[in-house]
Design an enzyme around this catalytic site. Structure first.
Site, mmCIF file in Angstrom:
data_model
loop_
_atom_site.group_PDB
_atom_site.id
_atom_site.type_symbol
_atom_site.label_atom_id
_atom_site.label_comp_id
_atom_site.label_asym_id
_atom_site.label_seq_id
_atom_site.Cartn_x
_atom_site.Cartn_y
_atom_site.Cartn_z
ATOM 1 N N PHE A 1 0.831 -1.113 -0.018
ATOM 2 C CA PHE A 1 -0.221 0.106 0.066
ATOM 3 C C PHE A 1 1.095 1.207 0.144
ATOM 4 C CE2 PHE A 1 -4.462 0.151 1.384
ATOM 5 C CZ PHE A 1 -5.264 -0.573 0.488
ATOM 6 N N GLN B 1 -7.613 14.351 3.927
ATOM 7 C CA GLN B 1 -7.062 13.664 3.063
ATOM 8 C C GLN B 1 -7.715 13.626 1.578
ATOM 9 O OE1 GLN B 1 -6.408 9.068 3.336
ATOM 10 N NE2 GLN B 1 -4.517 9.755 3.280
ATOM 11 N N HIS C 1 -7.977 11.361 -1.865
ATOM 12 C CA HIS C 1 -7.138 10.246 -2.314
ATOM 13 C C HIS C 1 -7.175 10.620 -3.695
ATOM 14 C CE1 HIS C 1 -7.194 6.112 -3.549
ATOM 15 N NE2 HIS C 1 -7.099 5.579 -2.267
ATOM 16 N N LEU D 1 -14.587 5.513 -4.938
ATOM 17 C CA LEU D 1 -13.265 5.255 -4.757
ATOM 18 C C LEU D 1 -12.610 4.102 -5.695
ATOM 19 C CD1 LEU D 1 -10.581 5.829 -2.815
ATOM 20 C CD2 LEU D 1 -11.426 3.751 -1.986
ATOM 21 N N GLU E 1 -6.557 2.059 -3.476
ATOM 22 C CA GLU E 1 -5.129 2.130 -3.321
ATOM 23 C C GLU E 1 -4.682 0.761 -3.903
ATOM 24 O OE1 GLU E 1 -3.564 4.842 -1.109
ATOM 25 O OE2 GLU E 1 -2.132 3.202 -0.271
ATOM 26 N N ARG F 1 -0.683 8.989 -0.241
ATOM 27 C CA ARG F 1 -1.712 9.900 -0.987
ATOM 28 C C ARG F 1 -1.438 11.253 -1.123
ATOM 29 N NH1 ARG F 1 -6.344 6.394 2.082
ATOM 30 N NH2 ARG F 1 -5.809 4.477 1.046
ATOM 31 N N HIS G 1 -11.154 12.309 0.938
ATOM 32 C CA HIS G 1 -11.336 10.808 1.243
ATOM 33 C C HIS G 1 -11.611 10.429 2.740
ATOM 34 C CE1 HIS G 1 -11.245 6.462 0.979
ATOM 35 N NE2 HIS G 1 -9.938 6.406 1.653
ATOM 36 N N ARG H 1 -2.977 10.308 6.558
ATOM 37 C CA ARG H 1 -3.284 8.921 6.819
ATOM 38 C C ARG H 1 -2.612 7.894 5.813
ATOM 39 N NH1 ARG H 1 -6.884 4.922 6.027
ATOM 40 N NH2 ARG H 1 -8.306 6.381 5.024
HETATM 41 C C1 LIG Z 1 -14.631 4.336 -0.034
HETATM 42 C C2 LIG Z 1 -13.745 4.244 1.174
HETATM 43 C C3 LIG Z 1 -12.923 3.123 1.233
HETATM 44 C C4 LIG Z 1 -11.921 3.104 2.189
HETATM 45 N N1 LIG Z 1 -11.014 2.033 2.328
HETATM 46 C C5 LIG Z 1 -10.440 1.872 3.146
HETATM 47 C C6 LIG Z 1 -9.311 0.702 3.416
HETATM 48 O O1 LIG Z 1 -9.420 -0.041 2.385
HETATM 49 N N2 LIG Z 1 -8.740 0.785 4.564
HETATM 50 C C7 LIG Z 1 -8.845 1.502 5.751
HETATM 51 O O2 LIG Z 1 -8.179 1.025 6.593
HETATM 52 N N3 LIG Z 1 -9.657 2.516 5.708
HETATM 53 C C8 LIG Z 1 -10.496 2.590 4.401
HETATM 54 N N4 LIG Z 1 -11.273 3.612 4.452
HETATM 55 C C9 LIG Z 1 -11.536 4.403 5.656
HETATM 56 C C10 LIG Z 1 -12.268 3.684 6.764
HETATM 57 O O3 LIG Z 1 -13.190 2.766 6.083
HETATM 58 C C11 LIG Z 1 -13.161 4.261 7.541
HETATM 59 O O4 LIG Z 1 -11.993 5.437 8.331
HETATM 60 C C12 LIG Z 1 -13.567 3.664 8.824
HETATM 61 O O5 LIG Z 1 -14.419 2.492 8.049
HETATM 62 C C13 LIG Z 1 -14.649 4.656 9.714
HETATM 63 O O6 LIG Z 1 -15.200 3.619 10.565
HETATM 64 P P1 LIG Z 1 -16.025 4.081 11.738
HETATM 65 O O7 LIG Z 1 -16.662 3.177 12.557
HETATM 66 O O8 LIG Z 1 -15.528 5.165 12.206
HETATM 67 O O9 LIG Z 1 -17.536 5.070 11.071
HETATM 68 P P2 LIG Z 1 -18.609 4.338 9.930
HETATM 69 O O10 LIG Z 1 -18.266 2.809 9.698
HETATM 70 O O11 LIG Z 1 -18.976 5.387 8.966
HETATM 71 O O12 LIG Z 1 -19.862 4.275 11.102
HETATM 72 C C14 LIG Z 1 -20.402 5.348 11.721
HETATM 73 C C15 LIG Z 1 -21.617 4.962 12.024
HETATM 74 O O13 LIG Z 1 -22.253 6.267 12.760
HETATM 75 C C16 LIG Z 1 -23.471 6.294 12.846
HETATM 76 N N5 LIG Z 1 -23.891 7.788 13.011
HETATM 77 C C17 LIG Z 1 -23.541 8.650 12.050
HETATM 78 N N6 LIG Z 1 -24.148 9.745 12.503
HETATM 79 C C18 LIG Z 1 -24.793 9.490 13.713
HETATM 80 C C19 LIG Z 1 -25.884 10.430 14.341
HETATM 81 N N7 LIG Z 1 -26.129 11.442 14.113
HETATM 82 N N8 LIG Z 1 -26.518 9.524 15.186
HETATM 83 C C20 LIG Z 1 -26.497 8.171 15.591
HETATM 84 N N9 LIG Z 1 -25.625 7.400 14.752
HETATM 85 C C21 LIG Z 1 -25.003 8.116 13.797
HETATM 86 C C22 LIG Z 1 -23.859 5.488 11.391
HETATM 87 O O14 LIG Z 1 -25.001 5.231 11.526
HETATM 88 C C23 LIG Z 1 -22.598 4.668 11.485
HETATM 89 O O15 LIG Z 1 -23.094 3.288 12.186
HETATM 90 C C24 LIG Z 1 -12.149 3.943 3.553
HETATM 91 C C25 LIG Z 1 -13.111 4.946 3.346
HETATM 92 C C26 LIG Z 1 -13.919 5.161 2.302
HETATM 93 C C27 LIG Z 1 -14.699 6.362 2.298
#
Ligand SMILES: Cc1cc2nc3c(=O)[nH]c(=O)nc-3n(C[C@H](O)[C@H](O)[C@H](O)COP(=O)(O)OP(=O)(O)OC[C@H]3O[C@@H](n4cnc5c(N)ncnc54)[C@H](O)[C@@H]3O)c2cc1C
Length: 540
Positions: A113, A226, A228, A238, A241, A272, A337, A372
């Site tokens: 990566f 960031q 991407h 997306l 990578e 990135r 991103h 990141r």
């Molecule tokens: C397209 C894409 C591809 C990616 N690929 C990678 C990768 O290959 N490897 C890597 O390490 N990272 C990757 N990332 C980054 C990584 O996926 C995210 O940083 C990570 O998954 C975020 O997880 P989280 O649990 O913090 O948030 P999320 O998975 O977004 O969960 C957030 C939660 O909060 C809840 N929520 C939001 N607002 C409220 C509210 N007002 N009230 C109640 N609940 C709420 C939502 O319902 C959801 O359940 C990628 C990101 C994207 C966008």
């Protein structure tokens, strides 16, 4: 009114990891989530999750790459925790059932990566986030953790400087309710929807970050956003990578492999920020295709390999760009991103407000500094989701519930009522679009003083217009127009924090902390924690 020891706000990978550990510690845990957990942005994560697990790799190597990638602005003690714990966390997820890709002998595959000197991203095809999320979710179902799904939190309640609960809005029928709790772990994920071009889902509006900010939590390093380098030109979906990890090559409109010029050693797999700036420079200097995109060439891999290792890349390119990546290059452009900054926490996930914890993308521990590296975000969600869950459960055990959200509930009720009835002239979607354009045009891949000043003035003007919005739909059932109006307020508040900090080269090894003071936002600074890696010139 509902009451649980530990409230987990958000059911993504960070929230699910926090909930599992808090439940195991004996706390009465409930998840409150705007979306059904399996629709969290985590399921869009494609490429992989990092760990120094391959023969010859070391956690120190992983840590150094992460710190250098951060431009030496990550806190090194936090990065050490992340990288030391990573191998065991991958093995744990594997044992819990994550279907990681492996070779015939059963050994887990890994791929290189960006910014990593060693291949250490483990993956499940290019659906790694979905695979991890399903595993984490199954554990919650098995444990019987309470879930309030499709409840959007609208505010966190702080009484006498301590957390006492939150207010959430039930999307199905418009019920507004107080949830009492001794501790909360805010895990609301990304918030990149203030940018015109973003890989984040439309629901990624930084709600929890804004709620915690308005409740008194400091936000750290919010200026670091960031971009991407490879989103599909147009829809900005997306293209992971992993496509370059598998051998994809970037080419400009003249057919040149331009990354050789910007990053002689790592070429297409430079970090990135460097690849995005290089693409933007090619575009600014007239070597991109009309519309500002360049090519990502995978044709030499062949259709069979692309379909095996990168099935989503194959599908997205054919369905959304009409391009068969086995035969033609994919048109790509940079897009917002990830937000490196977020709710400031210590290594246990605790914020400056007792009882409020945070983990995942909405938090800033800080692990990623100014940039990141791919594959570290999913890892952060599991590692620090668990730390925050454990700390919240321990906090709840030694704390009594304090009552008193009644007033805030009434206040929120009046606000919702106002939103439903207000007849202002500003359409929510039009304001949101204006904000996205301002942020993209002025504080995108490159930032300079003049454009930042313009962005700050524009964002402040948009915030002033917010009280004149009009939701335009009075109903209580599944009123997504109302939800979007609440989300817009969060995006506006966070945008101001993103554009505020000024460049200060003589004092550069610092974190920025932003504080909500009601009528204005105040900035303070704190030093970066360095353990064993001294800052050096960042060349690749
Ligand atoms: C397209 C894409 C591809 C990616 N690929 C990678 C990768 O290959 N490897 C890597 O390490 N990272 C990757 N990332 C980054 C990584 O996926 C995210 O940083 C990570 O998954 C975020 O997880 P989280 O649990 O913090 O948030 P999320 O998975 O977004 O969960 C957030 C939660 O909060 C809840 N929520 C939001 N607002 C409220 C509210 N007002 N009230 C109640 N609940 C709420 C939502 O319902 C959801 O359940 C990628 C990101 C994207 C966008």
């Amino acid at each position: 009114m509902k009451r649980h020891d530990v409230l987990i706000l958000g059911g993504g990978l960070a929230g699910a990891s926090a909930a599992r550990v808090a439940h195991q510690a004996g706390a009465d845990v409930a998840i409150v989530s705007k979306l059904s957990p399996l629709r969290s942005h985590t399921v869009a994560a494609a490429g992989g999750i990092n760990a120094a697990l391959a023969a010859g790799d070391t956690w120190e190597g992983h840590a150094f790459d992460t710190i250098k990638g951060s431009d030496f602005l990550a806190d090194q003690d936090s990065v050490e925790i992340l990288c030391r714990e990573a191998p065991n966390l991958i093995v744990e997820m594997d044992h819990l059932g994550t279907p990681f890709s492996r070779d015939e002998s059963g050994t887990l595959f890994n791929r290189p990566f960006g910014g990593m000197r060693q291949a250490r991203a483990f993956f499940a095809g290019d659906r790694t986030g979905l695979a991890l999320m399903q595993t984490a979710w199954e554990q919650l179902v098995k444990a019987g953790v309470t879930l309030y799904e499709e409840w959007a939190a609208t505010s966190l309640i702080v009484e006498n400087g301590r957390f006492s609960g939150l207010i959430a809005y039930r999307i199905a029928d418009g019920t507004l309710e107080e949830f009492q709790g001794k501790a909360v772990v805010v895990c609301t994920g990304p918030g990149g929807q203030m940018y015109l071009k973003s890989t984040n889902a439309v629901t990624c509006t930084g709600d929890g970050t804004a709620l915690a900010f308005r409740a008194g939590c400091a936000l750290k390093d919010m200026e670091f956003v960031q971009f991407h380098p490879t989103s599909l030109h147009g829809p900005n979906i997306l293209i992971t990578e992993a496509a370059r990890g598998e051998g994809g090559i970037l080419k400009n409109a003249k057919g040149e492999r331009f990354m050789e010029k910007y990053s002689p050693k790592m070429v297409d797999l430079a970090p990135r920020d460097i690849v995005s700036r290089s693409i933007q420079t090619e575009a600014n200097e007239g070597r991109a295709f009309p519309g500002g995109y360049v090519h990502l060439d995978l044709t030499h891999l062949g259709a069979a390999r692309i379909k095996e290792r990168l099935p989503e890349v194959y599908q997205f390119s054919t369905e959304f760009a009409g391009v068969d990546p086995g035969k033609e290059p994919i048109p790509i452009e940079p897009a917002q991103h990830y937000i490196m900054g977020g709710i400031a926490t210590n290594n246990a996930g605790a914020t400056n407000v007792p009882g409020i914890f945070a983990a995942g993308e909405c938090a800033c521990v800080s692990l990623h500094g100014a940039n990141r590296l791919g594959g570290n975000a999913l890892l952060e969600c599991i590692a620090f989701g668990k730390h925050a869950g454990a700390a919240a459960a321990a906090f709840a055990k030694k704390t009594a519930q304090i009552a008193g959200g009644e007033q805030i509930l009434q206040q929120e009720d009046r606000r919702v009522d106002w939103l439903l009835k207000t007849e202002g002239g500003e359409r929510v979607e039009a304001l949101r679009l204006e904000l996205k354009q301002v942020m993209w045009d002025n504080v995108g891949v490159f930032r300079n003083e003049q454009d930042m000043a313009a962005a700050l003035a524009a964002v402040r003007a948009l915030r002033k217009r917010y009280p004149s919005i009009r939701v335009g739909a009075p109903g209580k059932q599944f009123n997504y127009a109302l939800i979007e109006a609440m989300e817009l307020r969060n995006l506006l508040d966070l945008s101001e924090v993103i554009v505020m900090p000024n460049r200060d080269d003589p004092n550069w090894l610092k974190h920025t902390l932003a504080w909500w003071r009601g009528d204005r936002i105040e900035l303070t600074y704190e030093p970066v924690r360095i353990t064993q890696w001294q800052p050096q010139e960042r060349t690749y």
